[in-house]
Design an enzyme around this catalytic site. Sequence first.
Site, PDB file in Angstrom:
ATOM      1  N   ARG A 104       0.838  -1.193   0.000  1.00  0.00           N
ATOM      2  CA  ARG A 104       0.000   0.000   0.000  1.00  0.00           C
ATOM      3  C   ARG A 104       0.868   1.234   0.000  1.00  0.00           C
ATOM      4  O   ARG A 104       1.741   1.377   0.848  1.00  0.00           O
ATOM      5  CB  ARG A 104      -0.846  -0.019   1.298  1.00  0.00           C
ATOM      6  CG  ARG A 104      -2.308   0.112   1.079  1.00  0.00           C
ATOM      7  CD  ARG A 104      -3.050  -0.102   2.363  1.00  0.00           C
ATOM      8  NE  ARG A 104      -2.578   0.672   3.502  1.00  0.00           N
ATOM      9  CZ  ARG A 104      -3.384   1.137   4.438  1.00  0.00           C
ATOM     10  NH1 ARG A 104      -4.678   0.935   4.351  1.00  0.00           N
ATOM     11  NH2 ARG A 104      -2.904   1.791   5.463  1.00  0.00           N
ATOM     12  N   THR A 108      -1.072   7.575  -0.723  1.00  0.00           N
ATOM     13  CA  THR A 108      -2.367   7.462  -1.407  1.00  0.00           C
ATOM     14  C   THR A 108      -3.211   6.305  -0.847  1.00  0.00           C
ATOM     15  O   THR A 108      -4.420   6.254  -1.070  1.00  0.00           O
ATOM     16  CB  THR A 108      -2.178   7.192  -2.908  1.00  0.00           C
ATOM     17  OG1 THR A 108      -1.554   5.902  -3.054  1.00  0.00           O
ATOM     18  CG2 THR A 108      -1.306   8.241  -3.558  1.00  0.00           C
ATOM     19  N   ASP A 200       0.486  -2.164  12.325  1.00  0.00           N
ATOM     20  CA  ASP A 200       0.936  -2.664  11.017  1.00  0.00           C
ATOM     21  C   ASP A 200       1.246  -4.149  11.126  1.00  0.00           C
ATOM     22  O   ASP A 200       2.232  -4.560  11.755  1.00  0.00           O
ATOM     23  CB  ASP A 200       2.178  -1.881  10.565  1.00  0.00           C
ATOM     24  CG  ASP A 200       2.534  -2.201   9.114  1.00  0.00           C
ATOM     25  OD1 ASP A 200       2.730  -3.401   8.805  1.00  0.00           O
ATOM     26  OD2 ASP A 200       2.584  -1.280   8.297  1.00  0.00           O
ATOM     27  N   ASP A 203       4.792  -5.398   9.735  1.00  0.00           N
ATOM     28  CA  ASP A 203       5.918  -4.996  10.584  1.00  0.00           C
ATOM     29  C   ASP A 203       5.928  -5.783  11.894  1.00  0.00           C
ATOM     30  O   ASP A 203       6.993  -6.182  12.381  1.00  0.00           O
ATOM     31  CB  ASP A 203       5.838  -3.489  10.887  1.00  0.00           C
ATOM     32  CG  ASP A 203       6.312  -2.656   9.699  1.00  0.00           C
ATOM     33  OD1 ASP A 203       7.028  -3.205   8.845  1.00  0.00           O
ATOM     34  OD2 ASP A 203       5.947  -1.473   9.637  1.00  0.00           O
TER      35      ASP A 203
HETATM   36  C1  PRP Z   1      -1.264  -4.320   4.679  1.00  0.00           C
HETATM   37  C2  PRP Z   1      -2.117  -5.530   4.937  1.00  0.00           C
HETATM   38  C3  PRP Z   1      -2.982  -5.587   3.698  1.00  0.00           C
HETATM   39  C4  PRP Z   1      -3.184  -4.124   3.397  1.00  0.00           C
HETATM   40  C5  PRP Z   1      -4.541  -3.722   3.883  1.00  0.00           C
HETATM   41  O1  PRP Z   1      -0.202  -4.639   3.849  1.00  0.00           O
HETATM   42  O2  PRP Z   1      -1.394  -6.703   5.188  1.00  0.00           O
HETATM   43  O3  PRP Z   1      -2.357  -6.236   2.618  1.00  0.00           O
HETATM   44  O4  PRP Z   1      -2.167  -3.405   4.092  1.00  0.00           O
HETATM   45  O5  PRP Z   1      -4.827  -2.432   3.529  1.00  0.00           O
HETATM   46  P1  PRP Z   1      -5.973  -2.058   2.469  1.00  0.00           P
HETATM   47  O6  PRP Z   1      -7.159  -2.904   2.803  1.00  0.00           O
HETATM   48  O7  PRP Z   1      -6.219  -0.602   2.732  1.00  0.00           O
HETATM   49  O8  PRP Z   1      -5.448  -2.300   1.092  1.00  0.00           O
HETATM   50  P2  PRP Z   1       0.917  -3.553   3.448  1.00  0.00           P
HETATM   51  O9  PRP Z   1       0.518  -2.845   2.221  1.00  0.00           O
HETATM   52  O10 PRP Z   1       1.260  -2.742   4.643  1.00  0.00           O
HETATM   53  O11 PRP Z   1       2.142  -4.480   3.034  1.00  0.00           O
HETATM   54  P3  PRP Z   1       3.022  -5.484   3.922  1.00  0.00           P
HETATM   55  O12 PRP Z   1       2.138  -6.648   4.304  1.00  0.00           O
HETATM   56  O13 PRP Z   1       4.111  -5.873   2.995  1.00  0.00           O
HETATM   57  O14 PRP Z   1       3.527  -4.741   5.125  1.00  0.00           O
HETATM   58  N1  URA Z   2      -2.378  -2.477   7.122  1.00  0.00           N
HETATM   59  C1  URA Z   2      -2.076  -2.897   8.364  1.00  0.00           C
HETATM   60  O1  URA Z   2      -1.135  -3.674   8.562  1.00  0.00           O
HETATM   61  N2  URA Z   2      -2.830  -2.452   9.376  1.00  0.00           N
HETATM   62  C2  URA Z   2      -3.868  -1.618   9.210  1.00  0.00           C
HETATM   63  O2  URA Z   2      -4.526  -1.244  10.196  1.00  0.00           O
HETATM   64  C3  URA Z   2      -4.167  -1.189   7.902  1.00  0.00           C
HETATM   65  C4  URA Z   2      -3.408  -1.635   6.866  1.00  0.00           C
END
Ligand code: PRP
Ligand code: URA
Length: 209
Positions: A104, A108, A200, A203
């Site tokens: 994400r 944005t 997150d 993380d």
């Molecule tokens: C997080 C989570 C989802 C997404 C959710 O991943 O694991 O994939 O955000 O958000 P959304 O519903 O608004 O799209 P992130 O993009 O942080 O990537 P990561 O798992 O690599 O940290």
């Molecule tokens: N991605 C995450 O990991 N946590 C949130 O709350 C939203 C997006």
Amino acid sequence: MSKVVVFDHPLIQHKLTIMRMTQTGTKEFRELLNEITMLMVYEATRDLPVEDVEIETPMCKCVGKQLSGKKLGVVPILRAGLGMVDAVTKLVPAARVGHIGLYRDPDTHEPHEYYCKLPADAESRELFVLDPMLATGGSASDAITMIKRRGCSHIRLLNLIAAPEGVARVQKDHPDVDIYVAALDECLNDHAYIIPGLGDAGDRLFGTK
Ligand code: PRP
Ligand code: URA
């Protein structure tokens, strides 16, 4: 309209509460995600078809049950969805695993695709898309679109925590995809993070912050 199933089992709720806590470290977070996913998959597979099979026990011949119908597949959304894969493959060892890479954009909040590799026979499988967090729903919706483009039509979505906004987005874009969650939280904040959520997920799972 697809259905949304919230698993309010006491064990799931208890474990999820520990995951939410700031002081819960990476090791425990990872273990709990694995345990909750296992409990969720147990429930989410309750409607899988079974068929009779003749077997022989050490005592006599009898008729048992075995899974029938479509074979299963799981598709974690990278990164955080990876933390849910082992739980599924432990319960369903024959399940094939695909991967979809999305991150994400922090400004944005739009998802960006960087990887997609699905099992060769994905279109003939019942697929479980895995991601702990359903926030705006952009990532899940895009992942499901990518999977559908490869000819798949039997798809379920498994999330730990969902925001109402994410559920609405997936239901609008993919009314054929049922959603299974451990909790439906209150809302999103200005950065599109789930409130109260757990922060997150990626993380916390991989210790990258
Ligand atoms: C997080 C989570 C989802 C997404 C959710 O991943 O694991 O994939 O955000 O958000 P959304 O519903 O608004 O799209 P992130 O993009 O942080 O990537 P990561 O798992 O690599 O940290
Ligand atoms: N991605 C995450 O990991 N946590 C949130 O709350 C939203 C997006």
